[in-house]
Design a protein around this motif. Structure first.
Motif, short mmCIF file in Angstrom:
data_model
loop_
_atom_site.label_atom_id
_atom_site.label_comp_id
_atom_site.label_asym_id
_atom_site.label_seq_id
_atom_site.Cartn_x
_atom_site.Cartn_y
_atom_site.Cartn_z
N TYR A 1 -9.63 17.79 -11.00
CA TYR A 1 -8.89 18.51 -9.96
C TYR A 1 -8.13 17.49 -9.11
O TYR A 1 -8.69 16.45 -8.75
CB TYR A 1 -9.84 19.32 -9.07
N TRP A 2 -6.90 17.85 -8.77
CA TRP A 2 -6.03 16.94 -8.02
C TRP A 2 -5.34 17.68 -6.90
O TRP A 2 -4.95 18.85 -7.05
CB TRP A 2 -4.98 16.33 -8.95
N GLY A 3 -5.16 16.99 -5.77
CA GLY A 3 -4.38 17.53 -4.69
C GLY A 3 -2.90 17.28 -4.91
O GLY A 3 -2.50 16.66 -5.90
N GLN A 4 -2.09 17.76 -3.98
CA GLN A 4 -0.64 17.61 -4.10
C GLN A 4 -0.15 16.24 -3.67
O GLN A 4 0.98 15.85 -4.00
CB GLN A 4 0.06 18.68 -3.27
N GLY A 5 -0.97 15.53 -2.94
CA GLY A 5 -0.60 14.19 -2.53
C GLY A 5 -0.07 14.14 -1.11
O GLY A 5 0.46 15.12 -0.58
N THR A 6 -0.24 12.99 -0.50
CA THR A 6 0.31 12.73 0.83
C THR A 6 0.91 11.33 0.83
O THR A 6 0.32 10.39 0.32
CB THR A 6 -0.78 12.88 1.91
N GLN A 7 2.11 11.21 1.39
CA GLN A 7 2.85 9.95 1.33
C GLN A 7 2.38 8.99 2.42
O GLN A 7 2.24 9.38 3.59
CB GLN A 7 4.34 10.21 1.48
N VAL A 8 2.17 7.77 2.02
CA VAL A 8 1.88 6.68 2.96
C VAL A 8 2.95 5.62 2.80
O VAL A 8 3.19 5.13 1.69
CB VAL A 8 0.49 6.07 2.69
N THR A 9 3.61 5.28 3.90
CA THR A 9 4.66 4.28 3.89
C THR A 9 4.33 3.20 4.90
O THR A 9 4.11 3.49 6.08
CB THR A 9 6.02 4.90 4.21
N VAL A 10 4.27 1.96 4.45
CA VAL A 10 3.95 0.83 5.31
C VAL A 10 5.16 -0.09 5.35
O VAL A 10 5.60 -0.60 4.33
CB VAL A 10 2.72 0.06 4.80
N SER A 11 5.68 -0.29 6.54
CA SER A 11 6.86 -1.15 6.70
C SER A 11 6.45 -2.54 7.18
O SER A 11 5.48 -2.71 7.91
CB SER A 11 7.84 -0.52 7.67
N SER A 12 7.25 -3.51 6.79
CA SER A 12 6.93 -4.90 7.15
C SER A 12 7.53 -5.28 8.49
O SER A 12 8.35 -4.56 9.03
CB SER A 12 7.43 -5.86 6.07
N ASP B 1 0.82 -1.21 0.00
CA ASP B 1 0.00 0.00 0.00
C ASP B 1 0.86 1.26 0.00
O ASP B 1 0.33 2.38 -0.12
CB ASP B 1 -0.91 0.02 1.23
N THR B 2 2.16 1.10 0.15
CA THR B 2 3.07 2.24 0.14
C THR B 2 2.99 2.98 -1.18
O THR B 2 3.16 2.39 -2.25
CB THR B 2 4.51 1.77 0.40
N ALA B 3 2.70 4.27 -1.11
CA ALA B 3 2.54 5.08 -2.32
C ALA B 3 2.26 6.52 -1.92
O ALA B 3 2.01 6.82 -0.75
CB ALA B 3 1.37 4.55 -3.16
N MET B 4 2.27 7.39 -2.92
CA MET B 4 1.76 8.73 -2.75
C MET B 4 0.26 8.66 -3.02
O MET B 4 -0.15 8.14 -4.06
CB MET B 4 2.43 9.70 -3.71
N TYR B 5 -0.52 9.18 -2.11
CA TYR B 5 -1.97 9.14 -2.25
C TYR B 5 -2.48 10.53 -2.64
O TYR B 5 -2.15 11.52 -1.99
CB TYR B 5 -2.62 8.68 -0.94
N TYR B 6 -3.30 10.55 -3.68
CA TYR B 6 -3.83 11.80 -4.20
C TYR B 6 -5.34 11.84 -4.06
O TYR B 6 -6.03 10.87 -4.40
CB TYR B 6 -3.48 11.96 -5.67
#
Length: 126
Positions: free
Chosen positions: A115-126, A90-95
């Motif tokens: 229309y798009w936002g700038q994005g927010t980063q989601v990082t999931v570690s194992s 699921d790690t990605a930039m979310y828009y």
């Protein structure tokens, strides 16, 4: 014009949860679809979840069904994405995205967003 501002991203361990928020401002009265998309490095942008602004009908990408929930608070012009049971993939930039015109199909179609936002980063570690 519609402006979108995302918040709520961050780092979490696998199995954890995050809630993303998207605050919309400007000419929001004409918005028909609100959605979340994501893009991981080297991959195409993919649809995660979408909601019909008028009727509340929701749609989800196959990889997140049963784990993610999209909701909206029309009074606050805000859309949320509750993400549970997060996985490293699921790690990605979310828009966040909004559409004020209709190009057919459903709100899951990227073609219904302008229309798009700038994005927010989601990082999931194992």
């Amino acid at each position: 014009q519609v402006q979108l501002v995302e918040s709520g991203g961050g780092s979490v361990q696998a199995g954890g949860s995050l809630r993303l928020s998207c605050a919309a401002s400007g000419s929001t009265y004409g918005v028909k679809c609100m959605g979340w998309f994501r893009q991981a490095p080297g991959k195409e942008r993919e649809g995660v979840a979408a909601i019909d602004s008028a009727g509340g009908t929701t749609d989800y990408g196959d990889s997140v069904k049963g784990r993610f929930t999209i909701s909206q608070d029309n009074a606050k012009n805000t859309v949320y994405l509750q993400m549970d049971s997060l996985k490293p993939e699921d790690t990605a930039m979310y828009y966040c995205a909004a559409g004020d015109f209709w190009n057919g199909g459903s709100c899951s179609r990227r073609e219904n967003y302008n229309y798009w936002g700038q994005g927010t980063q989601v990082t999931v570690s194992s």
